[in-house]
Scaffold this active site. Structure first.
Site: not given
Ligand code: NOJ
Ligand code: CA
Length: 710
Positions: A177, A197, A416-418, A486-487, A505, A511
């Site tokens: 990123e 940053p 969604h799975h963070e 993502h990531e 992503e 974002e």
């Molecule tokens: C980073 C992701 O790129 C973003 O889309 C997401 O909202 C946040 N993480 C929280 O999971």
């Molecule tokens: Ca991200």
């Protein structure tokens, strides 16, 4: 001819057929003859290759070697024991994609190498020459004297022939990123990007770049270096030697492993790829990376429908609401501490509000972030294992009711799975979490890996994580679930083999415009991304901000494009899922849905064919795509901070037909900085061959929908 000469002549003949002596160099040409690879060994038996396009050298003599733990390097003393040529010309179909049919046409050469004495270890180098570039990989066959190895380094060199212009991001082991930089090769300075940053995890060990890295030579040729089929191996960065115009592969490491990749023979490395194009747009049209991956291994993926989606998402990023129920954390800056009272975004009512907007405006999907427990402990925890729970909704989110309502309105909810970069916690819950999804009729999941990987000593792009992302794809495929990561690990064309890998992503997404301290993405961001990151595969960029400055939420952040540029992204930036990321209320104008939203409602997400009409890396690009099923055409064009007028010829339309076109463009006085939301919409009749001059404002763009007249 005396006896002695005759004997030695016969010996030479014999040794040539059994390949005991140095062979002449081996060459391989692409089907059209334009791209050429030459392979040879030095007198010391060191393998090297060269690449040429027409008669121009593209990569000069470059060595290829491996350093191994506790074993001598595989670097020299080789002889060629066999070489085999192959050729293929096939056409395959993409279940979803930029186009329906893909032609896979190349000539191949397999060179078998063996050490002349000692352990006589073997390695094969497999070359392929396509019309749009060249590729090679190392294939380690099963053998007596080499079984299990720890690769300390792969040293594949890429010797460039000049001080090219390069569009690069640093070779960060943890994140892609970063903003793209445009410099001469000799001016690449990745270490200066160490302290940017807003990155949740970053590690830039040396002056290296990440791939795809795109270049333009002094003679006007476009090159892009990347890898294909990254499986059970570490991601490759390219170490930069600025003075000598040389790059050398630098694999992402693992402190736990004390090396780069642990492997048992037999195995193949990923392909090292070099796209070669005379026009910048041809880089985008190339399908070489996909062609270097195996065919579909998971069968039918019709459980996934390409779609547009809205989501409880941007409102957290701009600070209107929070992911966690307590409202105790500032996830925008990834810091802890009380930031205010609870304004939880993922409530039942709010989800219903988005569902209503989606169903009324032709949007199929809804993403809800912050629906599950864990968010309020996340940032306070040293140890993130076991924090997120992928089955338990927050108390103010009635999961069943949201699903019922969505179903009633014909909206599909995206899970969604963070994972908070705690992959082991995720792996433990995966089976149950995916069963839970399927039991509720959910077919796709957005995953996320924010933060430093636990276990410590592993990096996002190392072999251990490559294998984790692979496990997720396989488990998801088994459950008939599509994954938008993502990531993520970089895309390397695996969507051909695992078409449940729908998007990812892996770049500076929208974002950053919501919270980045450095002013967000500049206007030339996406005209650069189209020729760099996008070459690797679909992007979940999440376009569609209409409230460009969102001053009511954040004074110091904004989007640095016009509204028409945001519309164009639905065509320019390819993904089979495209978000309309802004808040429903921001899509309203004077009490009705914003007239420009009609383009988002209409635009396709699954394409029969795609054509890049024009473009220069980092400056501008226009792409036309024809929708599958309807045959409708959509055109999108974007520019950097410079205003420009683009001339389009609608030669892709069918002869003898008339079409209705709606052109969404920047108003005369639009400007990304001062007047970003000024737009104009024009309806007209068009036919094949028509010409159009379209003016793009600074940071602007345009979008056109073209539908055949009844
Ligand atoms: C980073 C992701 O790129 C973003 O889309 C997401 O909202 C946040 N993480 C929280 O999971
Ligand atoms: Ca991200």
């Amino acid at each position: 001819m005396n006896k002695y000469y005759l004997l030695s002549f016969m010996l030479v003949l014999f040794s040539l057929t059994s390949c005991e002596t140095e062979p002449e160099s081996l060459t391989l040409s692409s089907p059209d003859g334009n791209n050429q690879i030459t392979f040879d060994l030095t007198e010391k038996g060191e393998p090297f290759y060269m690449v040429a396009h027409k008669n121009e050298t593209v990569v000069d003599s470059s060595f290829m070697s491996f350093e191994l733990k506790d074993l001598p390097a595989l670097a020299d003393n080789f002889k060629v024991t066999a070489s085999q040529v192959e050729t293929l010309d096939e056409t395959w179909e993409m279940p979803w994609g930029e186009q329906l049919e893909v032609r896979n046409n190349y000539n191949g050469l397999m060179v078998s190498l063996e050490e002349k004495d000692g352990e006589k270890r073997k390695v094969n180098i497999h070359f392929k020459a396509f019309n749009d570039g060249v590729a090679f990989r190392y294939e380690f066959p099963e053998q007596e004297n080499l079984k299990d190895i720890l690769i300390l380094d792969e040293n594949t060199e890429f010797n460039l022939t000049g001080d090219h212009t390069v569009w690069w991001i640093p070779g960060d082991w943890d994140i892609y990123e970063h903003l793209y930089n445009e410099t001469k090769f000799s001016e690449i300075d990745a270490l200066s990007k160490r302290d940017v940053p807003d990155l949740a995890a970053t590690y830039i060990p040396e002056n290296a770049v990440n791939t795809p890295v795109t270049m333009k030579t002094n003679t006007g040729l476009y090159l892009s270096f990347h890898e294909a089929d990254l499986t059970n191996y570490a991601g490759m960065t390219l170490k930069v030697d600025p003075e000598n115009h040389r790059m050398v592969s630098e694999l992402v490491g693992s402190e736990r492993l004390g090396g780069k990749a642990q492997l048992s023979l037999p195995f193949n490395t990923p392909w090292r790829t070099i796209q070669i194009a005379e026009k910048a747009g041809d880089l985008i049209e190339s399908k070489m990376t996909l062609n270097l991956n195996d065919p579909n291994a998971i069968g039918d993926v019709s459980y996934f429908t390409p779609m547009k989606y809205v989501g409880i998402w941007w409102e957290m990023h701009i600070g209107k609401s929070t992911w966690d129920m307590e409202g105790s954390q500032d996830m925008n800056t990834w810091t802890t501490g009380k930031v205010g009272s609870s304004q939880h975004g993922a409530t039942t009512e709010n989800a219903k509000r988005y569902i209503d907007f989606a169903s009324e405006n032709g949007i199929k999907g809804l993403l809800v972030e912050g629906w599950n427990t864990g968010w309020d402990q996340w940032l306070n925890s040293e140890d993130r294992e076991g924090i997120f729970d992928f089955m338990t909704p927050y108390a103010d989110y009635d999961f069943d009711e949201v699903m019922r309502y969505a179903n009633e309105k014909g909206v599909e909810v995206i899970m969604h799975h963070e994972t908070s970069a705690a992959p082991l916690t995720y792996e433990k819950q995966m089976e149950e979490a995916y069963n839970f999804m399927k039991a509720n009729g959910m077919n796709s999941v957005k995953t996320g890996y924010v933060g430093k990987i636990i276990p410590k000593g592993e990096y996002h792009h190392g072999q251990w994580m490559v294998n984790h992302y692979q496990k997720v794809l396989e488990k998801a495929a088994e459950k008939k679930i599509a994954v938008n990561a993502h990531e993520p690990i970089k895309a390397t064309g695996k969507r051909r083999t695992y078409p449940n890998a729908i998007a990812r992503e892996g770049l500076r997404g929208q974002e950053f415009n919501a919270w980045s301290a450095d002013g967000g993405n500049p206007p030339d961001h996406l005209p650069t991304v189209a020729f760099t990151r996008m070459l690797s595969g679909p992007i979940d960029f999440t376009p569609g901000v209409f409230n460009i400055k969102f001053e009511e939420y954040k004074k110091d952040n904004r989007v640095s494009t016009t509204l028409a540029h945001q519309l164009a992204l639905y065509v320019v930036i390819y993904s089979p899922i495209q978000m309309a990321c802004d808040l429903p209320e921001h899509y309203m104008l004077d009490g009705r849905v914003h007239p420009a939203f009609q383009f988002i409602t209409d635009v396709g997400v699954d394409w029969q064919q795609s054509k890049v009409l024009n473009g220069e890396v980092g400056d501008f690009v226009t792409i036309a795509r024809q929708e599958r099923k309807t045959g409708n055409w959509f055109v999108g064009g974007i520019t950097d901070e410079n205003e420009r007028t683009l001339n389009l010829t609608l030669d892709f339309l069918e002869d003898g037909k008339t079409y209705s076109a709606n052109v969404y463009r920047d108003a005369e006085d639009a400007h990304w900085e001062t007047n970003p939301q000024a737009y104009a919409i024009e309806a007209m009749e068009v036919k094949k061959g028509d010409q159009m001059d379209i003016r793009l404002a600074p940071g602007g763009g345009f979008a056109i929908s073209i539908v055949e007249k009844e």
